[in-house]
Motif scaffolding. Structure first.
Motif, PDB file in Angstrom:
ATOM      1  N   PHE A   1       0.670  -0.882   0.187  1.00 54.82           N
ATOM      2  CA  PHE A   1       0.041  -0.014  -0.006  1.00 54.82           C
ATOM      3  C   PHE A   1       0.950   1.312  -0.021  1.00 54.82           C
ATOM      4  O   PHE A   1       1.580   1.171   1.210  1.00 54.82           O
ATOM      5  CB  PHE A   1      -0.508   0.415   0.733  1.00 54.82           C
ATOM      6  N   ARG A   2       0.749   1.987  -0.574  1.00 55.72           N
ATOM      7  CA  ARG A   2       1.660   3.659  -0.721  1.00 55.72           C
ATOM      8  C   ARG A   2       0.582   4.524  -1.772  1.00 55.72           C
ATOM      9  O   ARG A   2      -0.150   4.383  -2.557  1.00 55.72           O
ATOM     10  CB  ARG A   2       2.339   2.818  -1.811  1.00 55.72           C
ATOM     11  N   THR A   3       1.159   5.995  -0.786  1.00 59.21           N
ATOM     12  CA  THR A   3       0.750   7.250  -0.874  1.00 59.21           C
ATOM     13  C   THR A   3       1.416   7.812  -1.040  1.00 59.21           C
ATOM     14  O   THR A   3       2.993   7.777  -0.708  1.00 59.21           O
ATOM     15  CB  THR A   3      -0.030   7.332   0.353  1.00 59.21           C
ATOM     16  N   ARG A   4       1.266   8.895  -2.071  1.00 63.36           N
ATOM     17  CA  ARG A   4       2.102   9.830  -2.799  1.00 63.36           C
ATOM     18  C   ARG A   4       0.888  11.039  -3.133  1.00 63.36           C
ATOM     19  O   ARG A   4      -0.099  11.434  -3.080  1.00 63.36           O
ATOM     20  CB  ARG A   4       2.890   9.520  -4.142  1.00 63.36           C
ATOM     21  N   VAL A   5       1.588  12.227  -3.022  1.00 58.43           N
ATOM     22  CA  VAL A   5       0.968  13.909  -3.524  1.00 58.43           C
ATOM     23  C   VAL A   5       1.770  13.114  -5.048  1.00 58.43           C
ATOM     24  O   VAL A   5       2.757  13.760  -5.067  1.00 58.43           O
ATOM     25  CB  VAL A   5       1.357  14.585  -2.610  1.00 58.43           C
ATOM     26  N   GLN A   6       0.793  13.764  -6.230  1.00 59.08           N
ATOM     27  CA  GLN A   6       1.349  14.473  -7.222  1.00 59.08           C
ATOM     28  C   GLN A   6       0.316  15.673  -7.299  1.00 59.08           C
ATOM     29  O   GLN A   6      -0.163  16.365  -7.057  1.00 59.08           O
ATOM     30  CB  GLN A   6       1.053  13.260  -8.601  1.00 59.08           C
ATOM     31  N   ARG A   7       2.193  17.294  -8.110  1.00 54.78           N
ATOM     32  CA  ARG A   7       0.894  17.955  -8.559  1.00 54.78           C
ATOM     33  C   ARG A   7       0.767  18.782  -9.930  1.00 54.78           C
ATOM     34  O   ARG A   7       1.462  17.535 -10.919  1.00 54.78           O
ATOM     35  CB  ARG A   7       2.302  19.026  -8.014  1.00 54.78           C
ATOM     36  N   GLN A   8      -0.033  19.623 -10.138  1.00 51.92           N
ATOM     37  CA  GLN A   8      -0.860  19.566 -11.440  1.00 51.92           C
ATOM     38  C   GLN A   8      -0.433  18.479 -12.143  1.00 51.92           C
ATOM     39  O   GLN A   8      -0.258  18.391 -13.598  1.00 51.92           O
ATOM     40  CB  GLN A   8       0.805  20.785 -11.871  1.00 51.92           C
ATOM     41  N   PHE A   9      -1.608  17.908 -12.253  1.00 54.23           N
ATOM     42  CA  PHE A   9      -1.408  16.547 -12.823  1.00 54.23           C
ATOM     43  C   PHE A   9      -3.375  16.758 -12.756  1.00 54.23           C
ATOM     44  O   PHE A   9      -4.165  17.005 -12.915  1.00 54.23           O
ATOM     45  CB  PHE A   9      -1.826  15.536 -11.142  1.00 54.23           C
ATOM     46  N   THR A  10      -3.399  15.574 -14.226  1.00 54.94           N
ATOM     47  CA  THR A  10      -4.754  15.901 -15.166  1.00 54.94           C
ATOM     48  C   THR A  10      -5.485  14.955 -15.492  1.00 54.94           C
ATOM     49  O   THR A  10      -4.713  13.850 -15.381  1.00 54.94           O
ATOM     50  CB  THR A  10      -4.324  15.976 -17.020  1.00 54.94           C
ATOM     51  N   ILE A  11      -6.678  14.863 -14.531  1.00 55.83           N
ATOM     52  CA  ILE A  11      -7.307  13.280 -14.897  1.00 55.83           C
ATOM     53  C   ILE A  11      -8.709  14.075 -16.143  1.00 55.83           C
ATOM     54  O   ILE A  11      -9.458  14.504 -15.775  1.00 55.83           O
ATOM     55  CB  ILE A  11      -8.160  13.223 -13.323  1.00 55.83           C
ATOM     56  N   GLY A  12      -8.855  12.903 -16.910  1.00 54.73           N
ATOM     57  CA  GLY A  12      -9.228  13.470 -18.237  1.00 54.73           C
ATOM     58  C   GLY A  12      -9.694  14.679 -18.098  1.00 54.73           C
ATOM     59  O   GLY A  12      -7.817  14.947 -19.041  1.00 54.73           O
ATOM     60  N   ALA A  13     -10.055  15.656 -18.771  1.00 55.02           N
ATOM     61  CA  ALA A  13      -9.954  16.933 -19.114  1.00 55.02           C
ATOM     62  C   ALA A  13      -9.785  18.152 -18.056  1.00 55.02           C
ATOM     63  O   ALA A  13      -8.723  18.959 -18.510  1.00 55.02           O
ATOM     64  CB  ALA A  13     -11.294  17.474 -20.393  1.00 55.02           C
ATOM     65  N   GLN A  14      -9.132  17.407 -17.027  1.00 53.61           N
ATOM     66  CA  GLN A  14      -9.304  18.544 -15.889  1.00 53.61           C
ATOM     67  C   GLN A  14      -7.904  18.740 -14.897  1.00 53.61           C
ATOM     68  O   GLN A  14      -7.523  18.061 -14.705  1.00 53.61           O
ATOM     69  CB  GLN A  14     -11.094  18.221 -14.850  1.00 53.61           C
ATOM     70  N   ARG A  15      -7.054  19.906 -14.540  1.00 53.77           N
ATOM     71  CA  ARG A  15      -5.839  19.754 -14.641  1.00 53.77           C
ATOM     72  C   ARG A  15      -6.999  20.081 -12.988  1.00 53.77           C
ATOM     73  O   ARG A  15      -7.026  20.817 -12.522  1.00 53.77           O
ATOM     74  CB  ARG A  15      -4.732  20.627 -15.280  1.00 53.77           C
ATOM     75  N   HIS A  16      -5.739  19.861 -12.077  1.00 52.23           N
ATOM     76  CA  HIS A  16      -5.874  19.356 -10.561  1.00 52.23           C
ATOM     77  C   HIS A  16      -4.840  19.574 -10.182  1.00 52.23           C
ATOM     78  O   HIS A  16      -3.768  19.166 -10.923  1.00 52.23           O
ATOM     79  CB  HIS A  16      -6.255  18.024  -9.868  1.00 52.23           C
ATOM     80  N   ARG A  17      -4.914  20.660  -9.214  1.00 54.03           N
ATOM     81  CA  ARG A  17      -3.434  21.186  -8.135  1.00 54.03           C
ATOM     82  C   ARG A  17      -2.476  20.548  -7.783  1.00 54.03           C
ATOM     83  O   ARG A  17      -1.226  20.144  -7.607  1.00 54.03           O
ATOM     84  CB  ARG A  17      -3.648  22.442  -7.770  1.00 54.03           C
ATOM     85  N   LEU A  18      -3.287  19.281  -6.907  1.00 52.27           N
ATOM     86  CA  LEU A  18      -2.600  18.274  -6.166  1.00 52.27           C
ATOM     87  C   LEU A  18      -4.279  17.552  -6.009  1.00 52.27           C
ATOM     88  O   LEU A  18      -4.826  17.458  -6.489  1.00 52.27           O
ATOM     89  CB  LEU A  18      -2.809  18.875  -4.609  1.00 52.27           C
ATOM     90  N   ILE A  19      -3.242  16.306  -6.658  1.00 52.84           N
ATOM     91  CA  ILE A  19      -4.352  14.723  -6.629  1.00 52.84           C
ATOM     92  C   ILE A  19      -3.385  14.029  -5.100  1.00 52.84           C
ATOM     93  O   ILE A  19      -2.118  13.530  -5.479  1.00 52.84           O
ATOM     94  CB  ILE A  19      -4.440  14.089  -7.493  1.00 52.84           C
ATOM     95  N   ALA A  20      -3.993  12.992  -4.985  1.00 54.09           N
ATOM     96  CA  ALA A  20      -3.642  11.878  -4.012  1.00 54.09           C
ATOM     97  C   ALA A  20      -3.414  10.800  -4.709  1.00 54.09           C
ATOM     98  O   ALA A  20      -4.738  10.604  -5.466  1.00 54.09           O
ATOM     99  CB  ALA A  20      -4.442  11.950  -2.460  1.00 54.09           C
ATOM    100  N   ARG A  21      -2.230  10.418  -4.920  1.00 57.32           N
ATOM    101  CA  ARG A  21      -2.344   8.691  -5.501  1.00 57.32           C
ATOM    102  C   ARG A  21      -1.717   7.703  -4.595  1.00 57.32           C
ATOM    103  O   ARG A  21      -1.347   7.594  -3.385  1.00 57.32           O
ATOM    104  CB  ARG A  21      -0.675   9.283  -6.424  1.00 57.32           C
ATOM    105  N   ILE A  22      -3.288   7.150  -4.641  1.00 55.56           N
ATOM    106  CA  ILE A  22      -3.166   5.443  -3.766  1.00 55.56           C
ATOM    107  C   ILE A  22      -2.379   4.045  -4.559  1.00 55.56           C
ATOM    108  O   ILE A  22      -3.043   3.941  -5.026  1.00 55.56           O
ATOM    109  CB  ILE A  22      -4.825   4.984  -3.019  1.00 55.56           C
ATOM    110  N   ASP A  23      -1.650   3.526  -4.526  1.00 55.61           N
ATOM    111  CA  ASP A  23      -0.974   2.541  -5.125  1.00 55.61           C
ATOM    112  C   ASP A  23      -1.195   1.435  -4.613  1.00 55.61           C
ATOM    113  O   ASP A  23      -1.198   0.824  -3.004  1.00 55.61           O
ATOM    114  CB  ASP A  23       0.583   2.607  -5.576  1.00 55.61           C
ATOM    115  N   ILE A  24      -2.242   0.062  -5.364  1.00 55.36           N
ATOM    116  CA  ILE A  24      -2.015  -1.179  -4.704  1.00 55.36           C
ATOM    117  C   ILE A  24      -1.429  -1.890  -5.624  1.00 55.36           C
ATOM    118  O   ILE A  24      -1.850  -2.288  -6.632  1.00 55.36           O
ATOM    119  CB  ILE A  24      -3.280  -1.213  -4.782  1.00 55.36           C
TER     120      ILE A  24
END
Length: 371
Positions: free
Chosen positions: A273-296
């Motif tokens: 189980f891994r968690t990280r923060v990613q900056r200026q990330f695009t999901i679909g057509a929307q750009r987000h300043r911060l997203i949480a990334r949870i890896d399994i």
């Protein structure tokens, strides 16, 4: 014609420094003479360290590219390569378009100007948009089919109950009971095909608390044979999400990983189980300043290549007894959170990544279903 002044040179350098396109200048021996900041970022190096060094070997992996570079420096023939895959280090691969042109000045040896345009982000956005559209279209189709299945099931079940009451012998009721049980089973399947029945109840929550809850469940179900490791970014702030739905998604992904490991009899079965923060990330057509990334992540045999493109489609499963609905429902839940699930899989390493916006969510894309 006026000669360039030092002021002109400063202006040209400022223009190059502010370009988003990576620019390299090579001498006749294909050594780096200049990198602009975009090139430094792309190549993960600094101009001070790179200047004077040969062009990275990954540009010479293709004999045609190597010949084109030599021909350009000797004969001045410019060229362009599309979607070139450059591997600078293990695990560091880039897809770029690059163009090369000769710069010739009287009394000086020729040099090469190379412009690189990274494509990984654009390709990922296009892939995500295609996946979202395909998922939405498939979900709409499946929902329509599920509704059509549920309508006659009610009549079949009701008729079987009436028939059961009118039977002359009690021992014949076992046949109507089979009809009723199978109708109930099909109705439950149709309900699962319809997906989440309610909109998310967004609350600020600690994602690590959800992961620890799932970790305890997995360890209780598999006390031996599977290790569940943690690699948390403890600086991750709370995120807006529905706790129950998020646990449902993480538990589904974790159980899939454990099942893949146990079915393959992996000697050192491990889930991370891994968690990280990613900056200026695009999901679909929307750009987000911060997203949480949870890896399994698991170290299992990997997902068959023929399933990877359709993995999140309903009724697609890699197991004989799988319904093929778990990942589709998980993707629907995360879509209602304005996020996305991605998957990367090779032999020995499969990672499902939950990408969730960390800003306040003002709306949802899903709709509630009535029972």
């Amino acid at each position: 014609m006026a000669k360039p002044t030092p002021l002109d040179h400063q202006l040209h350098k400022r223009l190059l420094d502010h370009l988003s396109t990576a620019v390299l200048l090579l001498d006749q021996d294909l050594r780096l003479r200049y990198l602009n900041p975009a090139a430094e970022m792309l190549l993960s190096t600094s101009a001070q360290r790179a200047v004077g060094q040969p062009l990275p070997e990954c540009f010479f992996d293709d004999p045609d590219a190597q010949a084109a570079l030599i021909r350009c420096i000797e004969e001045g023939h410019p060229f362009t390569r599309r979607e070139a895959r450059l591997q600078f280090a293990p695990g560091q691969e880039l897809t770029v378009d690059y163009s090369v042109a000769q710069l010739a000045e009287p009394g000086r040896s020729p040099s090469l100007l190379m412009e690189l345009q990274p494509l990984d982000r654009l390709l990922r956005i296009a892939r995500e948009e295609a996946l979202v559209h395909a998922h939405q279209a498939t979900r709409a189709l499946v929902r329509g089919v599920a509704h059509e299945i549920k309508n006659p099931l009610g009549g079949i079940r009701g008729a079987a109950q009436l028939l059961e009451r009118a039977l002359p012998a009690p021992d014949l009721a076992e046949y109507t009971r089979v009809i009723i049980d199978e109708a109930d089973r099909l109705r439950a399947l149709a309900d699962r095909m319809l997906g989440p029945r309610r909109l998310p109840n967004f609350r600020s929550l600690n994602i690590h608390e959800c992961l620890e809850h799932v970790r305890q469940l997995i360890l209780a179900e598999h006390p031996e044979g599977v290790r569940v490791q943690r690699d948390y970014d403890i600086s991750l702030p709370e995120i807006p999400a529905d706790r129950d739905q998020l646990i449902q998604v993480i538990l589904n992904l974790a159980r899939n990983a454990v099942q893949a490991l146990t079915e393959a009899n992996m000697p050192d079965a491990t889930v991370i189980f891994r968690t990280r923060v990613q900056r200026q990330f695009t999901i679909g057509a929307q750009r987000h300043r911060l997203i949480a990334r949870i890896d399994i992540q698991d170290n299992g045999p990997g997902i068959p290549e023929e399933l990877r493109e359709t993995l999140f489609y309903p009724m697609v499963s890699g197991r004989a007894n799988g319904s093929g609905l778990g990942l589709s429902i998980a993707q629907s839940i995360i879509s209602q959170h304005q996020g996305m699930i991605e998957c990367e899989s090779t032999a020995g390493r499969t990672v499902f990544s939950l990408l969730l916006p960390m800003e306040h969510i003002t709306g949802t894309e899903g709709e509630s279903e009535s029972p």
